[in-house]
Every structure is written in structure tokens, then in C-alpha cells.
Design a protein around this motif. Structure first.
Motif, PDB file in Angstrom:
ATOM      1  N   LYS A 292       0.809  -1.215   0.000  1.00 43.47           N
ATOM      2  CA  LYS A 292       0.000   0.000   0.000  1.00 43.47           C
ATOM      3  C   LYS A 292       0.844   1.268   0.000  1.00 43.47           C
ATOM      4  CE  LYS A 292      -3.775  -2.357   2.388  1.00 43.47           C
ATOM      5  NZ  LYS A 292      -4.594  -2.433   3.635  1.00 43.47           N
ATOM      6  N   GLU A 293       2.165   1.096   0.019  1.00 43.30           N
ATOM      7  CA  GLU A 293       3.084   2.229  -0.067  1.00 43.30           C
ATOM      8  C   GLU A 293       4.077   1.981  -1.190  1.00 43.30           C
ATOM      9  OE1 GLU A 293       3.885   4.493   4.109  1.00 43.30           O
ATOM     10  OE2 GLU A 293       4.812   2.534   3.912  1.00 43.30           O
ATOM     11  N   THR A 294       4.447   3.023  -1.891  1.00 38.69           N
ATOM     12  CA  THR A 294       5.468   2.921  -2.922  1.00 38.69           C
ATOM     13  C   THR A 294       6.840   3.141  -2.296  1.00 38.69           C
ATOM     14  OG1 THR A 294       5.360   5.279  -3.424  1.00 38.69           O
ATOM     15  CG2 THR A 294       3.869   3.810  -4.649  1.00 38.69           C
ATOM     16  N   LEU A 295       7.866   2.877  -3.081  1.00 39.80           N
ATOM     17  CA  LEU A 295       9.224   3.048  -2.568  1.00 39.80           C
ATOM     18  C   LEU A 295       9.484   4.488  -2.160  1.00 39.80           C
ATOM     19  CD1 LEU A 295      11.841   1.370  -2.140  1.00 39.80           C
ATOM     20  CD2 LEU A 295      12.613   2.238  -4.347  1.00 39.80           C
ATOM     21  N   ASP A 296       9.036   5.452  -2.962  1.00 45.14           N
ATOM     22  CA  ASP A 296       9.301   6.847  -2.610  1.00 45.14           C
ATOM     23  C   ASP A 296       8.476   7.281  -1.403  1.00 45.14           C
ATOM     24  OD1 ASP A 296       7.001   6.638  -4.128  1.00 45.14           O
ATOM     25  OD2 ASP A 296       7.296   8.535  -5.193  1.00 45.14           O
ATOM     26  N   GLN A 297       7.272   6.723  -1.225  1.00 46.89           N
ATOM     27  CA  GLN A 297       6.485   7.038  -0.044  1.00 46.89           C
ATOM     28  C   GLN A 297       7.151   6.507   1.224  1.00 46.89           C
ATOM     29  OE1 GLN A 297       2.777   5.238  -1.320  1.00 46.89           O
ATOM     30  NE2 GLN A 297       1.815   7.245  -1.656  1.00 46.89           N
ATOM     31  N   ILE A 298       7.710   5.299   1.131  1.00 47.43           N
ATOM     32  CA  ILE A 298       8.420   4.736   2.287  1.00 47.43           C
ATOM     33  C   ILE A 298       9.625   5.599   2.619  1.00 47.43           C
ATOM     34  CG2 ILE A 298       9.741   2.752   3.119  1.00 47.43           C
ATOM     35  CD1 ILE A 298       7.945   0.995   1.327  1.00 47.43           C
ATOM     36  N   ALA A 299      10.370   6.000   1.578  1.00 49.57           N
ATOM     37  CA  ALA A 299      11.552   6.842   1.802  1.00 49.57           C
ATOM     38  C   ALA A 299      11.161   8.179   2.431  1.00 49.57           C
ATOM     39  CB  ALA A 299      12.280   7.068   0.475  1.00 49.57           C
ATOM     40  N   ALA A 300      10.064   8.748   1.969  1.00 48.95           N
ATOM     41  CA  ALA A 300       9.620  10.035   2.530  1.00 48.95           C
ATOM     42  C   ALA A 300       9.250   9.889   3.999  1.00 48.95           C
ATOM     43  CB  ALA A 300       8.425  10.550   1.728  1.00 48.95           C
ATOM     44  N   ARG A 301       8.617   8.758   4.350  1.00 45.05           N
ATOM     45  CA  ARG A 301       8.249   8.532   5.746  1.00 45.05           C
ATOM     46  C   ARG A 301       9.475   8.389   6.630  1.00 45.05           C
ATOM     47  NH1 ARG A 301       6.973   3.707   8.225  1.00 45.05           N
ATOM     48  NH2 ARG A 301       6.671   2.629   6.236  1.00 45.05           N
ATOM     49  N   VAL A 302      10.479   7.707   6.116  1.00 40.61           N
ATOM     50  CA  VAL A 302      11.724   7.553   6.886  1.00 40.61           C
ATOM     51  C   VAL A 302      12.336   8.916   7.188  1.00 40.61           C
ATOM     52  CG1 VAL A 302      14.112   6.724   6.755  1.00 40.61           C
ATOM     53  CG2 VAL A 302      12.225   5.223   6.038  1.00 40.61           C
ATOM     54  N   HIS A 303      12.389   9.775   6.186  1.00 40.66           N
ATOM     55  CA  HIS A 303      12.974  11.108   6.386  1.00 40.66           C
ATOM     56  C   HIS A 303      12.109  11.968   7.303  1.00 40.66           C
ATOM     57  CE1 HIS A 303      16.262  10.501   3.666  1.00 40.66           C
ATOM     58  NE2 HIS A 303      15.457  10.188   2.661  1.00 40.66           N
ATOM     59  N   ALA A 304      10.782  11.873   7.138  1.00 41.29           N
ATOM     60  CA  ALA A 304       9.889  12.701   7.950  1.00 41.29           C
ATOM     61  C   ALA A 304       9.971  12.338   9.428  1.00 41.29           C
ATOM     62  CB  ALA A 304       8.452  12.544   7.448  1.00 41.29           C
ATOM     63  N   LYS A 305      10.134  11.059   9.727  1.00 45.87           N
ATOM     64  CA  LYS A 305      10.191  10.620  11.118  1.00 45.87           C
ATOM     65  C   LYS A 305      11.616  10.613  11.663  1.00 45.87           C
ATOM     66  CE  LYS A 305       6.014   7.788  11.326  1.00 45.87           C
ATOM     67  NZ  LYS A 305       5.467   6.475  11.732  1.00 45.87           N
ATOM     68  N   GLY A 306      12.575  10.799  10.764  1.00 44.00           N
ATOM     69  CA  GLY A 306      13.966  10.747  11.210  1.00 44.00           C
ATOM     70  C   GLY A 306      14.355   9.392  11.767  1.00 44.00           C
ATOM     71  N   LEU A 307      13.891   8.329  11.073  1.00 45.22           N
ATOM     72  CA  LEU A 307      14.148   6.970  11.575  1.00 45.22           C
ATOM     73  C   LEU A 307      15.638   6.648  11.589  1.00 45.22           C
ATOM     74  CD1 LEU A 307      11.350   4.808   9.869  1.00 45.22           C
ATOM     75  CD2 LEU A 307      11.492   5.532  12.243  1.00 45.22           C
ATOM     76  N   GLU A 308      16.100   6.158  12.719  1.00 48.27           N
ATOM     77  CA  GLU A 308      17.471   5.675  12.873  1.00 48.27           C
ATOM     78  C   GLU A 308      17.414   4.356  13.636  1.00 48.27           C
ATOM     79  OE1 GLU A 308      20.172   6.796  11.618  1.00 48.27           O
ATOM     80  OE2 GLU A 308      19.473   8.743  10.854  1.00 48.27           O
ATOM     81  N   PRO A 309      17.094   3.234  12.939  1.00 47.20           N
ATOM     82  CA  PRO A 309      16.898   1.950  13.624  1.00 47.20           C
ATOM     83  C   PRO A 309      18.149   1.497  14.381  1.00 47.20           C
ATOM     84  CG  PRO A 309      16.152   1.836  11.347  1.00 47.20           C
ATOM     85  CD  PRO A 309      16.912   3.121  11.480  1.00 47.20           C
ATOM     86  N   GLN A 310      17.926   0.945  15.567  1.00 41.80           N
ATOM     87  CA  GLN A 310      19.010   0.417  16.380  1.00 41.80           C
ATOM     88  C   GLN A 310      18.880  -1.102  16.483  1.00 41.80           C
ATOM     89  OE1 GLN A 310      21.534   2.400  17.535  1.00 41.80           O
ATOM     90  NE2 GLN A 310      20.441   3.932  16.280  1.00 41.80           N
ATOM     91  N   PRO A 311      19.998  -1.805  16.425  1.00 46.18           N
ATOM     92  CA  PRO A 311      19.952  -3.274  16.497  1.00 46.18           C
ATOM     93  C   PRO A 311      19.347  -3.751  17.814  1.00 46.18           C
ATOM     94  CG  PRO A 311      22.107  -2.522  15.756  1.00 46.18           C
ATOM     95  CD  PRO A 311      21.373  -1.304  16.234  1.00 46.18           C
ATOM     96  N   ARG A 312      18.660  -4.901  17.721  1.00 48.64           N
ATOM     97  CA  ARG A 312      18.112  -5.547  18.910  1.00 48.64           C
ATOM     98  C   ARG A 312      18.616  -6.989  18.963  1.00 48.64           C
ATOM     99  NH1 ARG A 312      11.907  -5.404  19.181  1.00 48.64           N
ATOM    100  NH2 ARG A 312      12.089  -6.090  17.004  1.00 48.64           N
ATOM    101  N   SER A 313      18.806  -7.484  20.151  1.00 46.78           N
ATOM    102  CA  SER A 313      19.348  -8.826  20.311  1.00 46.78           C
ATOM    103  C   SER A 313      18.391  -9.879  19.772  1.00 46.78           C
ATOM    104  CB  SER A 313      19.626  -9.125  21.785  1.00 46.78           C
ATOM    105  OG  SER A 313      20.060 -10.469  21.933  1.00 46.78           O
ATOM    106  N   GLY A 314      18.979 -10.900  19.143  1.00 47.65           N
ATOM    107  CA  GLY A 314      18.191 -12.048  18.704  1.00 47.65           C
ATOM    108  C   GLY A 314      18.028 -13.100  19.783  1.00 47.65           C
TER     109      GLY A 314
END
Length: 438
Positions: free
Chosen positions: A403-425
């Protein structure tokens, strides 16, 4: 008249974990309810005709060690009738409901396909009476299209179209017999569907042949009203250097290219999974994820040997991981656990056949119970669910569902300032947790 083969006449019984008997079930209690079904229905054990009665104990460096009477009879049909009697005696002694066969296991080839078919049909009529009398069932039938020298360059993928046609006629008859006996499945076991060298091989042509043959089989299944699925057994390098049915993923590619996912499933073997560079549980989980899980040939391989040793499965911790995936997939429907396993060539006493099956049935039952505890407890499932939990958030579901295009996903990442951090497996934590259920 055949003398008494086994030393006992009474069926092996469940006696519980503290039994002092050397031939009793300690864990396999067929009527015990496990996750809502009797254990016998969760496991659906089957005895393999070929290893149990046909293999004489040979290897590449030595001959017949078992010296069974029927291996040395001049009258092939008399030997076939003797094996039929012994198969159903074995099923009764073990309390096993199902058996499996190749056409060549149950009857001699004779001098023509017409004679072979007549021989198979005659033994099938004996089966029909014995199955009705003893309430036994056929898990699956299949055609042996690998032993005779005509199949040295393959069966459905043979360069000779006459061999392809011969195979079609052989499979047709075996499917008819399997249906008439109420078989739950029909297996396509391609023992030589591959090639030895590219120098004399047209891969594209042979793949086209394999697909056409599978399509013919499915078409015939519907024509005769056979309700069960067609099962393909993935295997690598057995015995050709490059097999077209190498593993679950390879088989799925063929099935899906024909749109036959509803008709064709896989029958998975531990030894084949290992030889393909996978774990047993990986192949089961992948088949379930792809919607093509069918059944299991239950055995084990030798991790020091690069060959299909077909030993009886006895490794409870390893099988627990496999049964966990089987139960997560919803368990068996038409499939089951076929003992595609043979006693070692030094195990020459007839009772060794019983000991092998009983030991492996107990190991399977113990693994099933451990896997059921893991599911009932829910701790492992909760850990996995938490690991993937963020995918349930609306935005992330939209991303996964297209339901999202590649550019929409990219825009959301920038808008939210996503910086994912690793989590233990938490791998070691999970492995330790699984050990607590064994």
C-alpha cells in the motif's frame, strides 16, 4: 511355507518410561491425546516396504548379509506373496496403521510392462484383503523408475522419448493401483532425475520434460478422481551429480512455474536435507511457509558420510526441532511419517527390524511431546512474536501489503527521522529454553 520369522507373536505394547522390557514402547502411546489429537494421528507412522523387506544387506563392497528366504526364491511371485504376508505381520506387531511401496518392491518385473502390471495388480488384490481384515492403510504408492538399467540416464528426464513414454505407462498403472487401495498420497520419487555431465546434457530440454511429466500426472490424478496430493521428494546428488529436485526451494520453483501448488506437495527426508546443506527443520519450515508441506520420510543420515545412509531416526533433540515445525504447520493431513530407514547390514536377526522401528517410534513420540510442550507453554512463540511485533503497526503493515510505494516509504523515513538500532536475537537464551523441554 515360511517358518516363523520374528521371535514373537504378540504386538509390542506401550509400557511407559519405566518399562524394563527391551521391546516395549516407553513413549509412544497411540491413544494419548497430544494437542487435541491421538498420538497415532499426530505421527501417522508407515513401514517402508523396500528397506524392511527388499534390501538384502548389500553395500558397494559386500553382498547379501541378511539371507532372507524370499531373496533367493526362483519363483518371484511366490516370494512376492511371502513378502506381503510378512509386511502385514510386521504392521500388526508394531501397531502401525500405514505402509508405503514402490511397484517393484511388491512384485517382479517379469518380461514386459504388461506382465509387470499384472504382477503388481495380483499382489494389490492380496493387499486389499489384508488391509480390510487388519484395518491397515496405504500412506502412498510410487513407481520405481531408477533401478532398471533402462533408467540409467533418468526417467522423465531421459534423452530417449521411448523411456519417457514407458515411464508414463508405468506411473499410470501405479497410480491406478494406489487409488484402488485407497492410498492417501502418490509420490513422484525421481531417483535419477538429473545429469552427470553438462557435456552431453540439454538442461532446458530435460526441465521441459520434467514439467510435462508432472503435468501429465496431475491431469491423470483429476481424471481418475484421486483425492490425495502428488508428493515430490527433494533430494541432492542421489544418485546423479546434479538433481533437478535438489531441495524444497528447487522443487517449489518447478511446482509454482506450473501453478500446481494445490495439487503437488513435498515429502521431506532428514538425510536429503542434510546433504543439500540444510537442516531438517529448515526444509519443513520452508515447505510450510510456501504452502507445500506434505509428508516426511523419517530417518537420519551420518554427518561424517556424504551419502544417504538411511539410518533409523533416534536423535530426540534434533527431531524435537523438526516436530516443532510440523506442529506449527498444523500437523499432517494426508501425509505422515514413513520409515524410509534400514537396519544396519550387521543387524541380521529378524527381530532387529522390530527393535529399530520401536526405538525410532519412541524417539519420534518423545520429540513430539517435547515439541507440544513448547507450543503449549508459549514462551518461544512469544519471543518470536515480540521480535516481529512492530510489523503489526499500521504503517508497517501498509508497507508489507503493497500500500506504499518506494518513494512514499523513503519520505516517511525522512519525515520521522528513523534511525533503527539493532536488537538482540537472544539465540543462546532460546536454545537454553528449548533444552528445558527435552
Amino acid at each position: 511355507m515360511m517358518p516363523q520369522f520374528y521371535s514373537r507373536r504378540e504386538p509390542v505394547r506401550y509400557e511407559g518410561p519405566n518399562s524394563a522390557s527391551d521391546l516395549a514402547f516407553r513413549w509412544y502411546n497411540p491413544d494419548q491425546i497430544v494437542l487435541g489429537k491421538p498420538m497415532r494421528e499426530q505421527l501417522r507412522f508407515a513401514v517402508a516396504y523396500w528397506h524392511t523387506l527388499c534390501w538384502p544387506g548389500t553395500d558397494p563392497f559386500g553382498g547379501d548379509t541378511f539371507q532372507r528366504q524370499w531373496h533367493h526364491m526362483a519363483d518371484g511371485m511366490a516370494a512376492a506373496r511371502m513378502k506381503a504376508d510378512l509386511m502385514f505381520e510386521t504392521l500388526d506387531l508394531l501397531g502401525v496403521d500405514f505402509f508405503c511401496f514402490h511397484d517393484l518392491d511388491i512384485a517382479p518385473e517379469g518380461n514386459s510392462l504388461k506382465e509387470f502390471n499384472a504382477n503388481v495388480s495380483e499382489i494389490a488384490r492380496i493387499f486389499e484383503k489384508k488391509m480390510a481384515a487388519g484395518n491397515k492403510k496405504l500412506l502412498w504408492g510410487t513407481a520405481n523408475m531408477f533401478s532398471n538399467r533402462r533408467f540409467m540416464a533418468g526417467a522423465a528426464t531421459n534423452p530417449d522419448p521411448d523411456v519417457f513414454a514407458y515411464c508414463a505407462a508405468q506411473v499410470k498403472h501405479c497410480m491406478d493401483v494406489t487409488k484402488d487401495l485407497g492410498g492417501a498420497n502418490y509420490v513422484m520419487w525421481g531417483g535419477r532425475e538429473g545429469y552427470e555431465t553438462l557435456l552431453n546434457t540439454n538442461i532446458g530440454h530435460e526441465l521441459e520434460q520434467a514439467k510435462r511429466f508432472l503435468s501429465l500426472v496431475v491431469e491423470y490424478k483429476h481424471k481418475i478422481g484421486f483425492k490425495g496430493p502428488i508428493l515430490i521428494e527433494p533430494k541432492p546428488q542421489e544418485p546423479t551429480k546434479h538433481q533437478y529436485d535438489y531441495d524444497v526451494a528447487t522443487v517449489y520453483a518447478t511446482i509454482s512455474s506450473l501453478g500446481l501448488q494445490k495439487d503437488v506437495k513435498v515429502n521431506i527426508e532428514q538425510n536429503h536435507a542434510i546433504l543439500a546443506g540444510h537442516s531438517f527443520e529448515h526444509e519443513i519450515a520452508l515447505a510450510a511457509a510456501l504452502g507445500i508441506f506434505g509428508g516426511i520420510d523419517i530417518n537420519r543420515g551420518d554427518y561424517q558420510s556424504g551419502w544417504d545412509t538411511d539410518q533409523f531416526a533416534m536423535n530426540v533433540p534434533e527431531m524435537t526441532l523438526a516436530f516443532l515445525e510440523i506442529l506449527k504447520a498444523g500437523g499432517f493431513t494426508t501425509g505422515g511419517l514413513n520409515f524410509d530407514a534400514k537396519i544396519r547390514r550387521q543387524s541380521i536377526d529378524p527381530d532387529d527390524i522390530l527393535h529399530a522401528h520401536v526405538g525410532s517410534m519412541d524417539a519420534c513420540a518423545r520429540a513430539l511431546l517435547a515439541a507440544a510442550k513448547i507450543i503449549e507453554d508459549g514462551k518461544l512463540a512469544a519471543i518470536v512474536a515480540e521480535r516481529y511485533g512492530k510489523w503489526n503497526e499500521p504503517a508497517n503493515r501498509a508497507m508489507l501489503e503493497g500500500k506504499e510505494t518506494l518513494d512514499q516509504i523513503a519520505a516517511r523515513v525522512h519525515a520521522k527521522g528513523l534511525e533503527p538500532q539493532p536488537r538482540s536475537g537472544h539465540q543462546e537464551r532460546i536454545e537454553g529454553l528449548v533444552n528445558t523441554y527435552l
